[in-house]
Motif scaffolding. Structure first.
Motif, PDB file in Angstrom:
ATOM      1  N   THR A   1       0.845  -1.185   0.000  1.00 16.73           N
ATOM      2  CA  THR A   1       0.000   0.000   0.000  1.00 16.73           C
ATOM      3  C   THR A   1       0.883   1.239   0.000  1.00 16.73           C
ATOM      4  O   THR A   1       1.863   1.303   0.752  1.00 16.73           O
ATOM      5  CB  THR A   1      -0.891   0.019   1.267  1.00 16.73           C
ATOM      6  N   TYR A   2       0.524   2.201  -0.830  1.00 21.32           N
ATOM      7  CA  TYR A   2       1.216   3.490  -0.828  1.00 21.32           C
ATOM      8  C   TYR A   2       0.697   4.285   0.359  1.00 21.32           C
ATOM      9  O   TYR A   2      -0.509   4.473   0.507  1.00 21.32           O
ATOM     10  CB  TYR A   2       0.936   4.231  -2.141  1.00 21.32           C
ATOM     11  N   ASP A   3       1.600   4.752   1.224  1.00 21.40           N
ATOM     12  CA  ASP A   3       1.188   5.550   2.369  1.00 21.40           C
ATOM     13  C   ASP A   3       1.332   7.043   2.094  1.00 21.40           C
ATOM     14  O   ASP A   3       0.399   7.806   2.273  1.00 21.40           O
ATOM     15  CB  ASP A   3       1.981   5.166   3.621  1.00 21.40           C
ATOM     16  N   ARG A   4       2.529   7.437   1.652  1.00 23.02           N
ATOM     17  CA  ARG A   4       2.771   8.857   1.370  1.00 23.02           C
ATOM     18  C   ARG A   4       4.119   9.016   0.687  1.00 23.02           C
ATOM     19  O   ARG A   4       4.943   8.109   0.700  1.00 23.02           O
ATOM     20  CB  ARG A   4       2.737   9.694   2.650  1.00 23.02           C
ATOM     21  N   GLY A   5       4.312  10.175   0.115  1.00 26.37           N
ATOM     22  CA  GLY A   5       5.600  10.498  -0.460  1.00 26.37           C
ATOM     23  C   GLY A   5       6.553  10.976   0.622  1.00 26.37           C
ATOM     24  O   GLY A   5       6.134  11.482   1.656  1.00 26.37           O
ATOM     25  N   LEU A   6       7.832  10.778   0.400  1.00 27.13           N
ATOM     26  CA  LEU A   6       8.869  11.253   1.297  1.00 27.13           C
ATOM     27  C   LEU A   6       9.658  12.357   0.597  1.00 27.13           C
ATOM     28  O   LEU A   6       9.560  12.512  -0.626  1.00 27.13           O
ATOM     29  CB  LEU A   6       9.815  10.103   1.673  1.00 27.13           C
ATOM     30  N   PRO A   7      10.445  13.122   1.340  1.00 27.85           N
ATOM     31  CA  PRO A   7      11.244  14.180   0.694  1.00 27.85           C
ATOM     32  C   PRO A   7      12.103  13.629  -0.450  1.00 27.85           C
ATOM     33  O   PRO A   7      12.539  12.483  -0.421  1.00 27.85           O
ATOM     34  CB  PRO A   7      12.125  14.694   1.844  1.00 27.85           C
ATOM     35  N   ASP A   8      12.324  14.462  -1.430  1.00 27.27           N
ATOM     36  CA  ASP A   8      13.174  14.135  -2.580  1.00 27.27           C
ATOM     37  C   ASP A   8      12.679  12.929  -3.375  1.00 27.27           C
ATOM     38  O   ASP A   8      13.466  12.159  -3.920  1.00 27.27           O
ATOM     39  CB  ASP A   8      14.629  13.910  -2.144  1.00 27.27           C
ATOM     40  N   GLY A   9      11.368  12.717  -3.422  1.00 24.75           N
ATOM     41  CA  GLY A   9      10.807  11.658  -4.251  1.00 24.75           C
ATOM     42  C   GLY A   9      10.767  10.278  -3.632  1.00 24.75           C
ATOM     43  O   GLY A   9      10.439   9.307  -4.291  1.00 24.75           O
ATOM     44  N   GLY A  10      11.118  10.159  -2.364  1.00 26.36           N
ATOM     45  CA  GLY A  10      11.060   8.856  -1.698  1.00 26.36           C
ATOM     46  C   GLY A  10       9.619   8.386  -1.509  1.00 26.36           C
ATOM     47  O   GLY A  10       8.664   9.125  -1.756  1.00 26.36           O
ATOM     48  N   LEU A  11       9.472   7.142  -1.101  1.00 26.16           N
ATOM     49  CA  LEU A  11       8.141   6.558  -0.913  1.00 26.16           C
ATOM     50  C   LEU A  11       8.022   5.927   0.472  1.00 26.16           C
ATOM     51  O   LEU A  11       8.956   5.285   0.949  1.00 26.16           O
ATOM     52  CB  LEU A  11       7.886   5.463  -1.955  1.00 26.16           C
ATOM     53  N   SER A  12       6.875   6.086   1.071  1.00 28.21           N
ATOM     54  CA  SER A  12       6.524   5.397   2.308  1.00 28.21           C
ATOM     55  C   SER A  12       5.432   4.395   1.947  1.00 28.21           C
ATOM     56  O   SER A  12       4.393   4.764   1.405  1.00 28.21           O
ATOM     57  CB  SER A  12       6.010   6.401   3.345  1.00 28.21           C
ATOM     58  N   LEU A  13       5.685   3.109   2.218  1.00 28.79           N
ATOM     59  CA  LEU A  13       4.774   2.028   1.850  1.00 28.79           C
ATOM     60  C   LEU A  13       4.491   1.140   3.054  1.00 28.79           C
ATOM     61  O   LEU A  13       5.209   1.179   4.052  1.00 28.79           O
ATOM     62  CB  LEU A  13       5.402   1.156   0.754  1.00 28.79           C
ATOM     63  N   SER A  14       3.467   0.320   2.926  1.00 29.72           N
ATOM     64  CA  SER A  14       3.172  -0.729   3.898  1.00 29.72           C
ATOM     65  C   SER A  14       3.046  -2.033   3.140  1.00 29.72           C
ATOM     66  O   SER A  14       2.631  -2.049   1.985  1.00 29.72           O
ATOM     67  CB  SER A  14       1.852  -0.467   4.617  1.00 29.72           C
ATOM     68  N   ARG A  15       3.382  -3.134   3.790  1.00 31.80           N
ATOM     69  CA  ARG A  15       3.173  -4.456   3.215  1.00 31.80           C
ATOM     70  C   ARG A  15       2.536  -5.334   4.281  1.00 31.80           C
ATOM     71  O   ARG A  15       3.085  -5.526   5.352  1.00 31.80           O
ATOM     72  CB  ARG A  15       4.485  -5.109   2.781  1.00 31.80           C
ATOM     73  N   THR A  16       1.349  -5.828   3.970  1.00 34.73           N
ATOM     74  CA  THR A  16       0.655  -6.759   4.857  1.00 34.73           C
ATOM     75  C   THR A  16       0.821  -8.156   4.289  1.00 34.73           C
ATOM     76  O   THR A  16       0.651  -8.366   3.083  1.00 34.73           O
ATOM     77  CB  THR A  16      -0.843  -6.398   4.969  1.00 34.73           C
ATOM     78  N   THR A  17       1.185  -9.108   5.149  1.00 36.26           N
ATOM     79  CA  THR A  17       1.386 -10.482   4.688  1.00 36.26           C
ATOM     80  C   THR A  17       0.095 -11.044   4.124  1.00 36.26           C
ATOM     81  O   THR A  17      -1.000 -10.564   4.427  1.00 36.26           O
ATOM     82  CB  THR A  17       1.873 -11.385   5.841  1.00 36.26           C
ATOM     83  N   GLY A  18       0.224 -12.079   3.305  1.00 35.59           N
ATOM     84  CA  GLY A  18      -0.937 -12.719   2.686  1.00 35.59           C
ATOM     85  C   GLY A  18      -1.963 -13.207   3.700  1.00 35.59           C
ATOM     86  O   GLY A  18      -3.156 -13.227   3.430  1.00 35.59           O
ATOM     87  N   THR A  19      -1.506 -13.565   4.886  1.00 36.53           N
ATOM     88  CA  THR A  19      -2.420 -14.027   5.944  1.00 36.53           C
ATOM     89  C   THR A  19      -3.035 -12.868   6.717  1.00 36.53           C
ATOM     90  O   THR A  19      -3.944 -13.076   7.516  1.00 36.53           O
ATOM     91  CB  THR A  19      -1.673 -14.925   6.952  1.00 36.53           C
ATOM     92  N   GLY A  20      -2.527 -11.656   6.516  1.00 37.87           N
ATOM     93  CA  GLY A  20      -3.012 -10.486   7.238  1.00 37.87           C
ATOM     94  C   GLY A  20      -2.462 -10.387   8.653  1.00 37.87           C
ATOM     95  O   GLY A  20      -2.837  -9.501   9.413  1.00 37.87           O
ATOM     96  N   GLN A  21      -1.555 -11.271   9.007  1.00 38.96           N
ATOM     97  CA  GLN A  21      -1.058 -11.335  10.372  1.00 38.96           C
ATOM     98  C   GLN A  21      -0.062 -10.228  10.712  1.00 38.96           C
ATOM     99  O   GLN A  21      -0.037  -9.735  11.834  1.00 38.96           O
ATOM    100  CB  GLN A  21      -0.425 -12.696  10.635  1.00 38.96           C
ATOM    101  N   TYR A  22       0.766  -9.840   9.746  1.00 41.81           N
ATOM    102  CA  TYR A  22       1.811  -8.857  10.023  1.00 41.81           C
ATOM    103  C   TYR A  22       1.770  -7.732   8.996  1.00 41.81           C
ATOM    104  O   TYR A  22       1.427  -7.941   7.838  1.00 41.81           O
ATOM    105  CB  TYR A  22       3.204  -9.503   9.963  1.00 41.81           C
ATOM    106  N   THR A  23       2.170  -6.545   9.436  1.00 42.35           N
ATOM    107  CA  THR A  23       2.311  -5.408   8.538  1.00 42.35           C
ATOM    108  C   THR A  23       3.679  -4.788   8.767  1.00 42.35           C
ATOM    109  O   THR A  23       4.053  -4.487   9.900  1.00 42.35           O
ATOM    110  CB  THR A  23       1.212  -4.355   8.775  1.00 42.35           C
ATOM    111  N   ASP A  24       4.416  -4.632   7.684  1.00 45.70           N
ATOM    112  CA  ASP A  24       5.712  -3.960   7.710  1.00 45.70           C
ATOM    113  C   ASP A  24       5.542  -2.564   7.139  1.00 45.70           C
ATOM    114  O   ASP A  24       4.784  -2.364   6.184  1.00 45.70           O
ATOM    115  CB  ASP A  24       6.739  -4.694   6.844  1.00 45.70           C
ATOM    116  N   LYS A  25       6.260  -1.617   7.683  1.00 47.10           N
ATOM    117  CA  LYS A  25       6.342  -0.270   7.125  1.00 47.10           C
ATOM    118  C   LYS A  25       7.655  -0.193   6.368  1.00 47.10           C
ATOM    119  O   LYS A  25       8.683  -0.674   6.831  1.00 47.10           O
ATOM    120  CB  LYS A  25       6.305   0.788   8.222  1.00 47.10           C
ATOM    121  N   LEU A  26       7.611   0.391   5.171  1.00 43.65           N
ATOM    122  CA  LEU A  26       8.796   0.468   4.321  1.00 43.65           C
ATOM    123  C   LEU A  26       9.052   1.909   3.904  1.00 43.65           C
ATOM    124  O   LEU A  26       8.115   2.657   3.663  1.00 43.65           O
ATOM    125  CB  LEU A  26       8.597  -0.350   3.045  1.00 43.65           C
ATOM    126  N   GLY A  27      10.306   2.248   3.789  1.00 43.77           N
ATOM    127  CA  GLY A  27      10.697   3.526   3.225  1.00 43.77           C
ATOM    128  C   GLY A  27      11.693   3.282   2.114  1.00 43.77           C
ATOM    129  O   GLY A  27      12.597   2.450   2.259  1.00 43.77           O
TER     130      GLY A  27
END
Length: 117
Positions: free
Chosen positions: A73-99
């Protein structure tokens, strides 16, 4: 992105992502964390567009996460064109935040820095 991530895995240098401000942090005291730095062939604009295209292609089924069929999932843009994303596992058990940070280099490649927590 699979090619990008495979390339990144080969070029892991676990320093730098925090300095760019791409590490999202975690509200949990105990959590997993991974930082990468890789040089990707091609301009950063194209690398960033590929990430966003794969996010968009999930809904139509044109692309899926090859690792446990997670959902990005796209969460928001970061400075200088970076991206803030989330990834939820296929089981829905865990969510990682990514930059992800994208920095053009002098030799027409893209320095990709990423952090997952």
């Amino acid at each position: 992105l699979q090619w990008v991530m495979r390339t990144a895995a080969l070029a892991v240098v676990s320093l730098g992502a925090a300095a760019l401000g791409v590490c999202p942090g975690s509200p949990s005291f105990v959590h997993a964390s991974c930082e990468i730095k890789a040089e990707v062939d091609g301009p950063c604009k194209a690398v960033r567009q590929e990430v966003l295209a794969r996010l968009g292609a999930q809904a139509s089924g044109a692309w899926h996460d090859p690792h446990n069929n997670g959902t990005y999932t796209y969460d928001r843009g970061l400075p200088d064109g970076g991206l803030s994303l989330s990834r939820t596992t296929g089981t829905g058990q865990y969510t990682d935040k990514l930059g992800l940070g994208f920095t053009p280099t002098s030799n027409a490649t893209c320095a990709l820095e990423g952090c997952s927590q």
